[in-house]
Design a protein around this motif. Structure first.
Motif, PDB file in Angstrom:
ATOM      1  N   TRP A  32     -18.670 -21.012  18.611  1.00  0.00           N
ATOM      2  CA  TRP A  32     -19.518 -21.737  19.860  1.00  0.00           C
ATOM      3  C   TRP A  32     -20.723 -21.325  20.080  1.00  0.00           C
ATOM      4  N   TYR A  57     -18.330 -26.216  34.555  1.00  0.00           N
ATOM      5  CA  TYR A  57     -17.535 -25.696  33.685  1.00  0.00           C
ATOM      6  C   TYR A  57     -16.808 -26.676  32.919  1.00  0.00           C
ATOM      7  N   THR A  58     -16.745 -26.657  31.609  1.00  0.00           N
ATOM      8  CA  THR A  58     -16.076 -27.539  30.789  1.00  0.00           C
ATOM      9  C   THR A  58     -14.919 -26.791  30.315  1.00  0.00           C
ATOM     10  N   PHE A  60     -12.025 -26.950  27.447  1.00  0.00           N
ATOM     11  CA  PHE A  60     -11.725 -27.430  26.197  1.00  0.00           C
ATOM     12  C   PHE A  60     -10.162 -26.981  25.744  1.00  0.00           C
ATOM     13  N   THR A  61      -9.402 -27.980  25.306  1.00  0.00           N
ATOM     14  CA  THR A  61      -8.149 -27.686  24.939  1.00  0.00           C
ATOM     15  C   THR A  61      -8.117 -28.138  23.445  1.00  0.00           C
ATOM     16  N   PRO A  65     -12.968 -31.279  24.874  1.00  0.00           N
ATOM     17  CA  PRO A  65     -13.297 -31.364  26.083  1.00  0.00           C
ATOM     18  C   PRO A  65     -12.249 -32.071  26.878  1.00  0.00           C
ATOM     19  N   SER A  66     -11.671 -31.532  28.083  1.00  0.00           N
ATOM     20  CA  SER A  66     -10.621 -32.094  28.747  1.00  0.00           C
ATOM     21  C   SER A  66     -10.874 -32.118  30.297  1.00  0.00           C
ATOM     22  N   THR A  68     -14.099 -31.340  32.987  1.00  0.00           N
ATOM     23  CA  THR A  68     -15.482 -30.836  33.348  1.00  0.00           C
ATOM     24  C   THR A  68     -15.420 -30.877  34.881  1.00  0.00           C
ATOM     25  N   GLY A 102     -10.981 -33.208  36.858  1.00  0.00           N
ATOM     26  CA  GLY A 102     -12.351 -33.666  36.332  1.00  0.00           C
ATOM     27  C   GLY A 102     -12.804 -34.683  37.133  1.00  0.00           C
TER      28      GLY A 102
END
Length: 125
Positions: A32, A57-58, A60-61, A65-66, A68, A102
């Motif tokens: 990352w 904030y994002t 991630f799964t 990205p799932s 935001t 989101g």
């Protein structure tokens, strides 16, 4: 023979808690690179990574990205919500499975729905 002993020693050393944690953190920094990773945790459904960019904030799964928040991609969310809502004569009861935090819930509540259920599939999220 000496090489085998050296490799066995290195393997045993890598199993120590401090060493394995250090290797894990180094791996995350490498994967990352350039992003501010503030949380990383494995759930029974996959890996959850939280990245912070400014005040956004994002989540991630498994690297995808799932969610935001607090400012999602509004144009995508509007298209994703309003087109299906326009095809229903009078939507009253809505069920959202995954990803509603989101911005999707906010957009759906612009309609006169009487019930909105939101289920996140991964309880860690």
């Amino acid at each position: 023979m000496v090489l085998s002993i050296l490799l066995a020693f290195l393997f045993a050393y890598s199993l120590l808690p401090q060493t394995s944690t250090s290797i894990h953190r180094s791996s995350i920094r490498s994967q990352w690179k350039g992003l501010n990773v503030i949380h990383n945790e494995n759930s029974i459904y996959g890996n959850i990574m939280v990245v912070k960019s400014g005040e956004q904030y994002t989540f991630f799964t498994d690297g995808v990205p799932s969610i935001t928040t607090p400012v999602p991609d509004i144009s995508f969310i509007e298209d994703f919500v309003h087109f299906p809502m326009l095809f229903h004569y009078k939507p009253e009861s809505i069920l959202i499975l995954n990803g509603g935090a989101g911005g999707m819930i906010h957009e759906i509540l612009k309609y006169p729905v009487t019930r909105l259920d939101y289920v996140e599939l991964d309880p860690l999220l």
